[in-house]
Design a protein around this motif. Structure first.
Motif, short mmCIF file in Angstrom:
data_model
loop_
_atom_site.label_atom_id
_atom_site.label_comp_id
_atom_site.label_asym_id
_atom_site.label_seq_id
_atom_site.Cartn_x
_atom_site.Cartn_y
_atom_site.Cartn_z
N SER A 79 35.15 33.67 21.65
CA SER A 79 36.26 33.32 20.74
C SER A 79 37.52 33.43 21.59
N PRO A 80 38.71 32.61 21.18
CA PRO A 80 39.80 32.73 21.85
C PRO A 80 40.49 33.99 21.84
N ALA A 81 40.26 34.75 20.54
CA ALA A 81 40.66 35.99 20.49
C ALA A 81 40.19 37.10 21.58
N GLU A 82 38.90 36.92 21.73
CA GLU A 82 38.00 37.54 22.49
C GLU A 82 38.42 37.47 23.90
N ARG A 83 38.92 36.37 24.58
CA ARG A 83 39.03 36.01 25.70
C ARG A 83 40.66 36.61 26.04
N ALA A 84 41.52 36.48 24.93
CA ALA A 84 42.80 37.04 25.29
C ALA A 84 42.69 38.44 25.50
N ALA A 85 42.05 39.16 24.54
CA ALA A 85 41.80 40.85 24.74
C ALA A 85 41.19 41.20 25.91
N LEU A 86 40.21 40.45 26.71
CA LEU A 86 39.74 40.74 27.98
C LEU A 86 40.85 40.65 28.94
N ALA A 87 41.50 39.28 28.79
CA ALA A 87 42.71 38.93 29.91
C ALA A 87 43.87 39.92 29.73
N GLN A 88 44.13 40.30 28.55
CA GLN A 88 45.35 41.44 28.30
C GLN A 88 44.94 42.75 29.08
N ALA A 89 43.76 43.15 28.64
CA ALA A 89 43.15 44.33 29.43
C ALA A 89 42.90 44.48 30.75
N ALA A 90 42.51 43.33 31.43
CA ALA A 90 42.66 43.13 33.00
C ALA A 90 44.11 43.38 33.52
N ARG A 91 44.93 42.70 32.64
CA ARG A 91 46.17 42.40 33.06
C ARG A 91 46.78 43.92 33.15
N ARG A 92 46.65 44.67 32.23
CA ARG A 92 47.22 45.90 32.21
C ARG A 92 46.63 46.90 33.10
N ARG A 93 45.29 46.69 33.64
CA ARG A 93 44.58 47.63 34.60
C ARG A 93 45.39 47.12 35.71
N VAL A 94 45.32 45.88 36.21
CA VAL A 94 45.95 45.60 37.57
C VAL A 94 47.44 46.02 37.75
N LEU A 95 48.40 45.72 36.66
CA LEU A 95 49.85 46.01 36.77
C LEU A 95 49.56 47.57 37.09
N ALA A 96 48.92 48.34 36.34
CA ALA A 96 49.09 49.58 36.54
C ALA A 96 48.55 50.70 38.00
N ARG A 97 47.55 49.60 38.60
CA ARG A 97 47.08 50.08 39.76
C ARG A 97 46.90 49.25 41.08
N HIS A 98 47.14 48.11 40.76
CA HIS A 98 46.79 47.19 41.81
C HIS A 98 48.03 46.32 42.21
N SER A 99 49.15 46.79 42.07
CA SER A 99 50.17 45.99 42.58
C SER A 99 50.70 46.14 43.95
N ALA A 100 51.52 45.10 44.44
CA ALA A 100 51.96 45.47 45.84
C ALA A 100 52.74 46.61 45.94
N ALA A 101 53.52 46.94 44.92
CA ALA A 101 54.22 48.23 44.94
C ALA A 101 53.34 49.34 45.10
N HIS A 102 51.93 49.56 44.35
CA HIS A 102 51.14 50.44 45.02
C HIS A 102 50.70 50.54 46.26
N ARG A 103 50.21 49.48 46.69
CA ARG A 103 49.90 49.39 48.21
C ARG A 103 50.72 49.63 48.84
N ALA A 104 51.93 49.41 48.79
CA ALA A 104 53.08 49.79 49.90
C ALA A 104 53.17 51.36 49.80
N GLN A 105 53.29 51.78 48.81
CA GLN A 105 53.17 53.28 48.50
C GLN A 105 52.05 54.06 49.34
N GLU A 106 50.86 53.32 49.23
CA GLU A 106 49.56 53.71 49.98
C GLU A 106 49.87 53.56 51.69
N LEU A 107 50.34 52.56 51.83
CA LEU A 107 50.40 52.23 53.23
C LEU A 107 51.22 53.22 53.85
#
Length: 381
Positions: free
Chosen positions: A322-350
């Protein structure tokens, strides 16, 4: 960090994203690294296929220098001598000679020589075949730091089997300032963005082309260069030859779902997330993916991403979610990526990895002496 670092990167390409995934990775990482107060110079081999497709001529976060050949690169050695670290990337033309120059120069300057492998499983498969296109076992031991697009057990293997002094994961990332939801109404039921690769094509056939044949009422799009002319695309699959990075968010915004396909060597090694995962998630587009070890450490299957092994699973996701299920999936992935996989995170690791490698340690002078350019560059100004 006690002071700003001066980093020189010798990479495949920063100026052109055509036909490679390196440029977008370097752009996000180096922009964020410079934002931390560091100075960056990117040295790129000037080759005709990228010259014809340049989409970043003058970055505002680093100095971009194009050099025509190895002799011209040697003339740039004074610039390397001033650096705190030199980082050589995978698939750099004449990469063994370039790496030897970098290592020998950093030994003289007292800096860090690092290798950034954006293709680690492919590199290891090449080494197993005796293919030393851009890296040799001697160079692995001579680099102070081996930064790898692949994490997990491969890192231990690099240290134990190949003698890398330090192997650290440095995954790709995404710049949230450039990749964000567009709010557009989706047009395509499933999209795929990626350059043609023979070892990816069977998975693309199974997870997109075959579903398109079975569901002519749905709309699909495949974007990327170098696809052979003899591929039999179904009528409901639109082809785009190239979508530049600036247009990636719009592309994802037009997709109800997007597909992630992993190269065979990377799927076998695991722990090798594609930059497309992070880009699509940051843009709020739900992702279907093939499966590989370590995927759950990046995005949680069933909650942040959907794993599909065949056409039936793809069509089930496309038609029964359903559209609601797709939206929930997308929002959860976006939260995870912004919290752990942004360029700022990688620059700090480098930054942390470079500072760790700069700490007092053996210089591996015995390995350096074996390198083909080491003698040729010593004592040159």
């Amino acid at each position: 960090m006690t002071r700003p670092l001066d980093l020189v990167v010798l990479g495949l390409s920063l100026s052109s994203s055509w036909g490679n995934g390196h440029a977008t990775t370097y752009r996000a990482l180096l922009r964020a690294f410079a934002a931390r107060g560091h100075r960056v110079t990117f040295l790129e081999r000037d080759v005709p296929w990228y010259a014809a497709h340049r989409d970043l001529a003058a970055p505002d976060y680093c100095d971009l220098v194009l050099y025509p050949d190895l002799a011209a690169l040697r003339d740039l050695r004074p610039r390397l001598l001033r650096a705190d670290a030199v980082m050589v990337g995978s698939y750099v033309p004449e990469g063994v000679a370039v790496g030897a120059l970098a290592v020998a120069t950093m030994r003289e300057a007292g800096g860090v020589a690092a290798f950034y492998d954006i293709d680690t499983p492919v590199t290891l498969a090449k080494l197993a075949r005796g293919d030393h296109e851009y890296l040799t076992p001697d160079l692995i031991r001579a680099y102070d730091l081996y930064l790898s697009f692949t994490g997990g057990p491969v890192l231990e293997r690099l240290e134990r089997e190949f003698g890398a002094p330090r192997a650290r994961a440095l995954y790709c990332s995404v710049d949230p300032a450039l990749y964000a939801p567009t709010g557009a109404e989706p047009v395509y039921d499933l999209s795929y963005l990626g350059t043609y690769s023979p070892d990816r094509q069977p998975t693309l056939e199974r997870l997109l082309i075959e579903p398109a044949r079975r569901a002519p009422e749905l709309r699909f799009v495949v974007a990327g260069p170098q696809y052979p002319a003899d591929i039999a695309w179904p009528p409901n699959v639109e082809r785009r030859d190239h979508v530049g990075p600036a247009d990636h968010p719009a592309f994802y915004g037009l997709s109800r779902w997007t597909l992630n396909v992993t190269r065979a060597d990377m799927r076998a090694a695991g722990y090798s997330p594609s930059v497309r995962l992070f880009e699509a998630a940051a843009c709020g587009t739900p992702i279907l993916s093939d499966d590989w070890p370590g995927l759950g450490t990046i995005l949680a299957p069933g909650r942040e991403i959907v794993v599909a092994e065949g056409p039936d699973a793809v069509l089930s996701a496309l038609t029964r979610t359903s559209p609601a299920e797709r939206a929930a999936l997308a929002q959860a992935a976006r939260r995870r990526v912004l919290a752990r996989h942004s360029a700022a995170h990688r620059a700090q690791e480098l930054e942390a990895a470079l500072l760790e490698a700069a700490a007092p340690s053996p210089k591996y002078s015995q390995e350096v002496s074996k390198l083909p350019l080491a003698e040729g560059v010593r004592g040159r100004s």
